[in-house]
Design a protein around this motif. Structure first.
Motif, PDB file in Angstrom:
ATOM      1  N   ILE A 138      90.441  -3.374  31.019  1.00 28.28           N
ATOM      2  CA  ILE A 138      91.516  -2.950  30.117  1.00 28.28           C
ATOM      3  C   ILE A 138      91.827  -4.028  29.091  1.00 28.28           C
ATOM      4  N   LEU A 139      92.021  -5.260  29.567  1.00 23.92           N
ATOM      5  CA  LEU A 139      92.422  -6.339  28.671  1.00 23.92           C
ATOM      6  C   LEU A 139      91.320  -6.690  27.670  1.00 23.92           C
ATOM      7  N   SER A 140      90.076  -6.728  28.118  1.00 25.46           N
ATOM      8  CA  SER A 140      88.973  -7.047  27.201  1.00 25.46           C
ATOM      9  C   SER A 140      88.820  -5.968  26.132  1.00 25.46           C
ATOM     10  N   THR A 141      89.026  -4.713  26.504  1.00 25.60           N
ATOM     11  CA  THR A 141      88.925  -3.623  25.532  1.00 25.60           C
ATOM     12  C   THR A 141      90.049  -3.699  24.511  1.00 25.60           C
ATOM     13  N   ILE A 142      91.256  -4.019  24.975  1.00 24.17           N
ATOM     14  CA  ILE A 142      92.394  -4.172  24.051  1.00 24.17           C
ATOM     15  C   ILE A 142      92.141  -5.320  23.072  1.00 24.17           C
ATOM     16  N   LEU A 143      91.651  -6.435  23.586  1.00 25.04           N
ATOM     17  CA  LEU A 143      91.413  -7.605  22.738  1.00 25.04           C
ATOM     18  C   LEU A 143      90.319  -7.353  21.711  1.00 25.04           C
ATOM     19  N   VAL A 144      89.209  -6.732  22.133  1.00 25.86           N
ATOM     20  CA  VAL A 144      88.129  -6.490  21.171  1.00 25.86           C
ATOM     21  C   VAL A 144      88.544  -5.418  20.163  1.00 25.86           C
ATOM     22  N   THR A 145      89.381  -4.479  20.580  1.00 26.95           N
ATOM     23  CA  THR A 145      89.919  -3.488  19.637  1.00 26.95           C
ATOM     24  C   THR A 145      90.763  -4.176  18.578  1.00 26.95           C
ATOM     25  N   SER A 146      91.587  -5.115  18.991  1.00 29.54           N
ATOM     26  CA  SER A 146      92.451  -5.843  18.050  1.00 29.54           C
ATOM     27  C   SER A 146      91.633  -6.683  17.073  1.00 29.54           C
ATOM     28  N   ILE A 147      90.620  -7.370  17.585  1.00 28.54           N
ATOM     29  CA  ILE A 147      89.764  -8.186  16.719  1.00 28.54           C
ATOM     30  C   ILE A 147      89.034  -7.304  15.704  1.00 28.54           C
ATOM     31  N   THR A 148      88.497  -6.194  16.171  1.00 26.89           N
ATOM     32  CA  THR A 148      87.764  -5.286  15.290  1.00 26.89           C
ATOM     33  C   THR A 148      88.682  -4.700  14.227  1.00 26.89           C
ATOM     34  N   LEU A 149      89.897  -4.343  14.620  1.00 26.34           N
ATOM     35  CA  LEU A 149      90.874  -3.804  13.665  1.00 26.34           C
ATOM     36  C   LEU A 149      91.198  -4.837  12.588  1.00 26.34           C
ATOM     37  N   PHE A 150      91.339  -6.084  12.992  1.00 24.62           N
ATOM     38  CA  PHE A 150      91.621  -7.169  12.050  1.00 24.62           C
ATOM     39  C   PHE A 150      90.512  -7.286  11.000  1.00 24.62           C
ATOM     40  N   PHE A 151      89.262  -7.296  11.448  1.00 21.45           N
ATOM     41  CA  PHE A 151      88.153  -7.438  10.501  1.00 21.45           C
ATOM     42  C   PHE A 151      87.965  -6.174   9.657  1.00 21.45           C
ATOM     43  N   LEU A 152      88.226  -5.009  10.248  1.00 24.04           N
ATOM     44  CA  LEU A 152      88.108  -3.759   9.486  1.00 24.04           C
ATOM     45  C   LEU A 152      89.070  -3.746   8.311  1.00 24.04           C
ATOM     46  N   PHE A 172      78.016 -12.513   9.183  1.00 24.92           N
ATOM     47  CA  PHE A 172      78.298 -13.459  10.266  1.00 24.92           C
ATOM     48  C   PHE A 172      79.511 -13.037  11.081  1.00 24.92           C
ATOM     49  N   TRP A 173      80.688 -12.908  10.438  1.00 27.71           N
ATOM     50  CA  TRP A 173      81.920 -12.683  11.182  1.00 27.71           C
ATOM     51  C   TRP A 173      81.980 -11.303  11.829  1.00 27.71           C
ATOM     52  N   VAL A 174      81.690 -10.257  11.070  1.00 24.57           N
ATOM     53  CA  VAL A 174      81.751  -8.903  11.661  1.00 24.57           C
ATOM     54  C   VAL A 174      80.676  -8.750  12.731  1.00 24.57           C
ATOM     55  N   GLU A 175      79.486  -9.290  12.463  1.00 25.00           N
ATOM     56  CA  GLU A 175      78.415  -9.199  13.456  1.00 25.00           C
ATOM     57  C   GLU A 175      78.658 -10.097  14.662  1.00 25.00           C
ATOM     58  N   SER A 176      79.662 -10.971  14.561  1.00 24.78           N
ATOM     59  CA  SER A 176      80.023 -11.820  15.703  1.00 24.78           C
ATOM     60  C   SER A 176      80.935 -11.096  16.697  1.00 24.78           C
ATOM     61  N   ILE A 177      81.476  -9.952  16.329  1.00 25.94           N
ATOM     62  CA  ILE A 177      82.442  -9.261  17.207  1.00 25.94           C
ATOM     63  C   ILE A 177      81.846  -8.973  18.588  1.00 25.94           C
ATOM     64  N   PRO A 178      80.598  -8.466  18.708  1.00 26.21           N
ATOM     65  CA  PRO A 178      80.039  -8.276  20.056  1.00 26.21           C
ATOM     66  C   PRO A 178      79.933  -9.586  20.844  1.00 26.21           C
ATOM     67  N   ILE A 179      79.673 -10.692  20.144  1.00 29.62           N
ATOM     68  CA  ILE A 179      79.595 -11.999  20.813  1.00 29.62           C
ATOM     69  C   ILE A 179      80.983 -12.399  21.316  1.00 29.62           C
ATOM     70  N   PHE A 180      82.018 -12.185  20.467  1.00 29.53           N
ATOM     71  CA  PHE A 180      83.397 -12.437  20.899  1.00 29.53           C
ATOM     72  C   PHE A 180      83.740 -11.593  22.123  1.00 29.53           C
ATOM     73  N   TRP A 181      83.285 -10.345  22.120  1.00 28.22           N
ATOM     74  CA  TRP A 181      83.563  -9.412  23.217  1.00 28.22           C
ATOM     75  C   TRP A 181      83.008  -9.956  24.530  1.00 28.22           C
ATOM     76  N   LEU A 182      81.750 -10.398  24.499  1.00 32.34           N
ATOM     77  CA  LEU A 182      81.144 -10.959  25.709  1.00 32.34           C
ATOM     78  C   LEU A 182      81.893 -12.203  26.166  1.00 32.34           C
ATOM     79  N   LEU A 183      82.240 -13.071  25.233  1.00 29.54           N
ATOM     80  CA  LEU A 183      82.970 -14.297  25.583  1.00 29.54           C
ATOM     81  C   LEU A 183      84.321 -13.966  26.200  1.00 29.54           C
ATOM     82  N   ILE A 184      84.999 -12.951  25.659  1.00 27.09           N
ATOM     83  CA  ILE A 184      86.296 -12.521  26.207  1.00 27.09           C
ATOM     84  C   ILE A 184      86.132 -12.089  27.665  1.00 27.09           C
TER      85      ILE A 184
END
Length: 277
Positions: A228-242, A256-268
């Protein structure tokens, strides 16, 4: 400093970064379904992504200008050939069933570039479907194929994860379509061309809500605080970049930054696992 900039440009233009992002999504799938020690498949994903993306991006360039390639393009061509050879080697090491599962997505990638339709059209030039083809390939190769490779079956949780991944990939492709408005032919009928930049961001936000709300639909085995928490966080990050996407943007905002979102997701997910387990 110039040397570091050249290395970074090669890292981006050689599709190494996008390959790391795709491999991260494969690992996200393995982590979510508690599957370990799939390093061979991760290597398959990494080298396959570099080969496929450089084939899509540079096939015409190499064909037309192979006699006048810049040093950078020569390096990218060498990298692509090197990765293609490793990919081919790995392909012959994986089970036949995995290869058969992978084949439709490889075919889609090839036909995305190679003309197979009347008037010498490829799938990339079909109006309105570009990002949906990419989303099908990414969701298939980062969720369905890895799970079929390991378990031979697809259950409800895997299907929901695949749908979520499909939505997620469409969303992170929207900033690229906004960036490319000034370059894309009008006949492509991309989302921003059809509805404008602001409505594209609204459309992406609606898809993000759907992406988020699909999480509780999963069966209890995945319905955890980390999920739940990882999905909320990656949703927020994606919304910010969108919503931070503009027609005129910095050179590496998307690549670089938008394509980094999946990497951020894994790290989260990795960090949350360290905190909660």
């Amino acid at each position: 400093m110039e040397t570091l900039k050249s290395i970074f440009r090669f890292y981006i233009n050689g599709s190494i970064h996008v390959a790391v992002a795709i491999t991260s999504m494969v690992q996200i799938t393995f982590v979510k379904f508690d599957i370990s020690d799939q390093y061979f498949f991760l290597l398959l994903s990494f080298f396959g992504a570099i080969t496929a993306y450089n084939f899509v991006k540079y096939s015409n360039v190499s064909k037309l200008y192979h006699k006048r390639l810049t040093r950078s393009m020569k390096g990218i061509r060498f990298l692509t050939i090197f990765c293609a050879l490793i990919y081919a080697y790995i392909i012959f090491q994986i089970p036949l069933k995995t290869l058969l599962f992978l084949l439709p997505f490889v075919a889609l990638t090839v036909f995305y570039v190679v003309p197979i339709l009347p008037k010498k059209k490829n799938l990339r030039n079909l109006a309105g479907i570009k990002i949906f083809i990419i989303a099908v390939v990414w969701s298939g190769t980062t969720v369905l194929v890895p799970m079929l490779h390991v378990n031979n079956t697809i259950d409800l949780n895997v299907l929901i994860e695949a749908v979520q991944r499909f939505l997620f990939i469409i969303i992170i492709m929207l900033p690229f379509e906004i960036r490319d408005l000034q370059y894309d032919d009008a006949t492509l009928e991309t989302v921003p061309q059809k509805i404008g930049v602001t409505k594209t961001k609204v459309f992406g936000s609606i898809l993000l809500v759907m992406f988020l709300l699909l999480t509780p639909v999963k069966e209890n085995v995945l319905f955890s605080s980390i999920e739940i928490l990882s999905t909320i966080l990656v949703t927020s990050i994606t919304l910010f970049f969108l919503w931070g996407t503009e027609r005129k943007q910095s050179e590496y905002y998307c690549s670089f930054w938008v394509e980094s979102i999946p990497i951020f997701w894994l790290l989260i997910i990795v960090v949350l696992q360290g905190l909660f387990t």
